[in-house]
Design a protein around this motif. Structure first.
Motif, PDB file in Angstrom:
ATOM      1  N   SER A 198      42.603  26.802  76.541  1.00  0.00           N
ATOM      2  CA  SER A 198      42.814  25.446  77.068  1.00  0.00           C
ATOM      3  C   SER A 198      44.264  25.189  77.441  1.00  0.00           C
ATOM      4  N   SER A 199      45.199  25.728  76.670  1.00  0.00           N
ATOM      5  CA  SER A 199      46.623  25.567  76.978  1.00  0.00           C
ATOM      6  C   SER A 199      47.398  26.660  76.267  1.00  0.00           C
ATOM      7  N   PHE A 200      48.616  26.906  76.756  1.00  0.00           N
ATOM      8  CA  PHE A 200      49.454  27.940  76.147  1.00  0.00           C
ATOM      9  C   PHE A 200      50.870  27.425  75.982  1.00  0.00           C
ATOM     10  N   ILE A 242      49.292  30.933  84.661  1.00  0.00           N
ATOM     11  CA  ILE A 242      48.827  29.589  84.328  1.00  0.00           C
ATOM     12  C   ILE A 242      47.494  29.693  83.591  1.00  0.00           C
ATOM     13  N   SER A 243      47.349  28.943  82.509  1.00  0.00           N
ATOM     14  CA  SER A 243      46.095  28.914  81.767  1.00  0.00           C
ATOM     15  C   SER A 243      45.164  27.870  82.376  1.00  0.00           C
ATOM     16  N   ARG A 244      43.976  27.734  81.800  1.00  0.00           N
ATOM     17  CA  ARG A 244      43.015  26.751  82.310  1.00  0.00           C
ATOM     18  C   ARG A 244      43.576  25.332  82.222  1.00  0.00           C
ATOM     19  N   GLY A 245      44.464  25.091  81.251  1.00  0.00           N
ATOM     20  CA  GLY A 245      45.012  23.752  81.078  1.00  0.00           C
ATOM     21  C   GLY A 245      46.236  23.463  81.918  1.00  0.00           C
ATOM     22  N   GLY A 246      46.729  24.449  82.652  1.00  0.00           N
ATOM     23  CA  GLY A 246      47.900  24.220  83.488  1.00  0.00           C
ATOM     24  C   GLY A 246      49.047  25.140  83.127  1.00  0.00           C
ATOM     25  N   PRO A 247      50.265  24.774  83.526  1.00  0.00           N
ATOM     26  CA  PRO A 247      51.429  25.632  83.279  1.00  0.00           C
ATOM     27  C   PRO A 247      51.716  25.818  81.796  1.00  0.00           C
ATOM     28  N   THR A 248      52.383  26.913  81.478  1.00  0.00           N
ATOM     29  CA  THR A 248      52.821  27.197  80.114  1.00  0.00           C
ATOM     30  C   THR A 248      53.955  26.254  79.722  1.00  0.00           C
ATOM     31  N   SER A 249      53.961  25.837  78.468  1.00  0.00           N
ATOM     32  CA  SER A 249      55.087  25.092  77.903  1.00  0.00           C
ATOM     33  C   SER A 249      55.946  26.058  77.092  1.00  0.00           C
ATOM     34  N   ILE A 250      57.254  25.947  77.236  1.00  0.00           N
ATOM     35  CA  ILE A 250      58.174  26.764  76.440  1.00  0.00           C
ATOM     36  C   ILE A 250      59.043  25.843  75.604  1.00  0.00           C
ATOM     37  N   VAL A 251      59.105  26.126  74.316  1.00  0.00           N
ATOM     38  CA  VAL A 251      59.886  25.322  73.379  1.00  0.00           C
ATOM     39  C   VAL A 251      61.063  26.164  72.896  1.00  0.00           C
ATOM     40  N   THR A 252      62.267  25.650  73.062  1.00  0.00           N
ATOM     41  CA  THR A 252      63.458  26.348  72.591  1.00  0.00           C
ATOM     42  C   THR A 252      64.425  25.339  71.995  1.00  0.00           C
ATOM     43  N   PHE A 253      65.305  25.804  71.124  1.00  0.00           N
ATOM     44  CA  PHE A 253      66.200  24.910  70.392  1.00  0.00           C
ATOM     45  C   PHE A 253      67.646  25.162  70.802  1.00  0.00           C
ATOM     46  N   ASP A 254      68.351  24.073  71.086  1.00  0.00           N
ATOM     47  CA  ASP A 254      69.793  24.091  71.353  1.00  0.00           C
ATOM     48  C   ASP A 254      70.181  25.247  72.276  1.00  0.00           C
ATOM     49  N   ILE A 255      69.643  25.206  73.483  1.00  0.00           N
ATOM     50  CA  ILE A 255      70.003  26.201  74.483  1.00  0.00           C
ATOM     51  C   ILE A 255      71.500  26.094  74.770  1.00  0.00           C
ATOM     52  N   HIS A 256      72.154  27.220  75.038  1.00  0.00           N
ATOM     53  CA  HIS A 256      73.611  27.273  75.011  1.00  0.00           C
ATOM     54  C   HIS A 256      74.253  26.378  76.069  1.00  0.00           C
TER      55      HIS A 256
END
Length: 418
Positions: free
Chosen positions: A188-190, A226-240
């Motif tokens: 459904s989502s990624f 792209i998955s069935r639910g749409g584009p991938t979400s990417i989670v990252t912390f404090d990008i430089h």
């Protein structure tokens, strides 16, 4: 002669209809009550309903017209909570009927690589809605990956996430192979959780021939299927670098989080929390974090060139008598932090600590940092806080003063519910 026409009646009820209406619509609409089971504790993290036995709802129903009998009006007069047999007083709560059903948490299947197994387990322990799923990581005789996703049919229609760690170029390819494969399994989502975006310090081209590897990695991740639910979400912390958020293409949805809330919570627990000042080792760190830490007194340092040397000086602020916490997004060799520590101690800081979201520490450079518990800030740090965004570092510094690890597990678990 034309037949005379007469207007249709605006409202007309046959005797049979009238009899039916009388049987369906009483002269005064009665209030009926019924009991609903309350949501379980596992679905309500705040435990608001833990002392309630049942929910009684009073509903009044009315048929507006027989001709269009499906138009019912339902009014929720009130919700009344009946307490347990204990002497607690009853509670009442008024709300719209459309919001009477508690929102359910999104179920997520969380995959992980070998390095992030411990962090993945901590993330799963934060929420009953997160289920851990393993991957078989093997290699062929020639060293290339031989990877298998068990029970691939079982994740069809599910929300899926992968917790990655790009600690070295050697592990990126095998994880990219999984990252590209998961969205194609009819999910459904990624969501890709990459706590540390590793090429962030190589984001600029200053001389002809320089390669901006941060842009290269961002483009690679932007082409995740792209998955069935749409584009991938990417989670990252404090990008430089803040501009790196614009390196990603339209086929991926970057979500930029921060570890600073973890630091703020930890500072509130200190016995001298009233005497904290925040120091930034350079203008870049100040631009990145000062808005999140603006309620603390601030000290800004800067590197100045004297001959062939670059020396850290205090640009603004006074550390005298304060517990100064140096804040930055990452640390590698640690040279800048140590120089900043020395100049703050020379200007009268009572204690000096440090925080970085990403403790990279190549070649065991963490060993350069000594522990100060005797009130001699020129000799070491009282605390050095890092997060578990770099799992290999966590394994090395765990239980070694002055290091303390602040886990991102709760933040990641919350982000997976977005």
């Amino acid at each position: 002669m034309a037949a005379a026409t007469r207007p249709l009646p605006t409202s007309r009820t046959t005797p049979a209809c009238s009899h039916a209406l009388k049987s369906l619509k009483p002269s005064s609409p009665p209030a009926s009550s019924f009991s609903l089971p309350l949501p379980s504790k596992s679905s309500l993290s705040n435990g608001f309903f833990s002392n309630q036995k049942r929910l009684v709802v009073q509903v009044r129903s009315e048929i507006k017209s027989f001709e269009n009998s499906q138009n019912w009006t339902i009014e929720a007069d009130s919700f009344r909570f009946v307490p347990n047999s204990s002497s607690h007083s009853s509670s009442s709560l008024s709300m719209a009927a459309s919001t009477s059903v508690a929102k359910t948490s999104k179920k997520v299947c969380l995959f992980y690589c070998a390095e992030t197994k411990a962090l993945a387990e901590r993330v799963a322990s934060e929420s009953d809605s997160i289920e851990l799923r393993s991957i078989t990581w093997r290699k062929f005789d020639d060293g290339f990956p031989n990877i298998f996703i068990p029970n691939a049919h079982g994740i069809r229609g599910q929300h899926v996430a992968f917790l990655a760690s790009f600690s070295s170029p050697g592990v990126i390819f095998e994880q990219l192979s999984v990252i590209y494969a998961l969205p194609k399994l009819f999910i459904s989502s990624f969501t890709l959780v990459l706590p540390f975006f590793p090429t962030g310090t190589s984001e600029r081209m200053e001389d002809e021939g320089d390669v901006a590897t941060a842009f290269t990695l961002a483009r690679t991740l932007s082409n995740i299927p792209i998955s069935r639910g749409g584009p991938t979400s990417i989670v990252t912390f404090d990008i430089h670098a803040l501009q790196e958020r614009f390196y990603f293409g339209d086929n991926i949805l970057p979500c930029f989080e921060s570890g600073i809330p973890l630091l703020k919570n930890r500072l509130q627990e200190l016995p001298d929390s009233h005497n904290i000042s925040i120091a930034f080792p350079d203008d870049g760190a100040w631009k990145r974090f000062h808005k999140q830490l603006q309620h603390f007194p601030t000290i800004v340092c800067a590197k100045v060139r004297e001959g062939d040397q670059r020396i850290v000086r205090i640009k603004e602020g006074d550390p005298s008598g304060r517990h100064v916490v140096i804040v930055d997004d990452l640390v590698q060799s640690g040279g800048t932090l140590i120089e900043c520590q020395k100049v703050l101690a020379a200007h009268g800081a009572a204690k000096i600590s440090a925080y970085v979201t990403h403790g990279i520490f190549p070649n065991r450079s963490w060993e350069r940092f000594e522990h100060d518990n005797q009130g001699h800030p020129e000799n070491g740090l009282t605390y050095f806080w890092i997060t578990d965004s770099c799992p290999l570092t966590v394994q090395q510094v765990m239980f070694k003063a002055p290091f303390e690890v602040l886990s991102l597990a709760g933040s990641i678990a919350a982000t997976l519910q977005i």
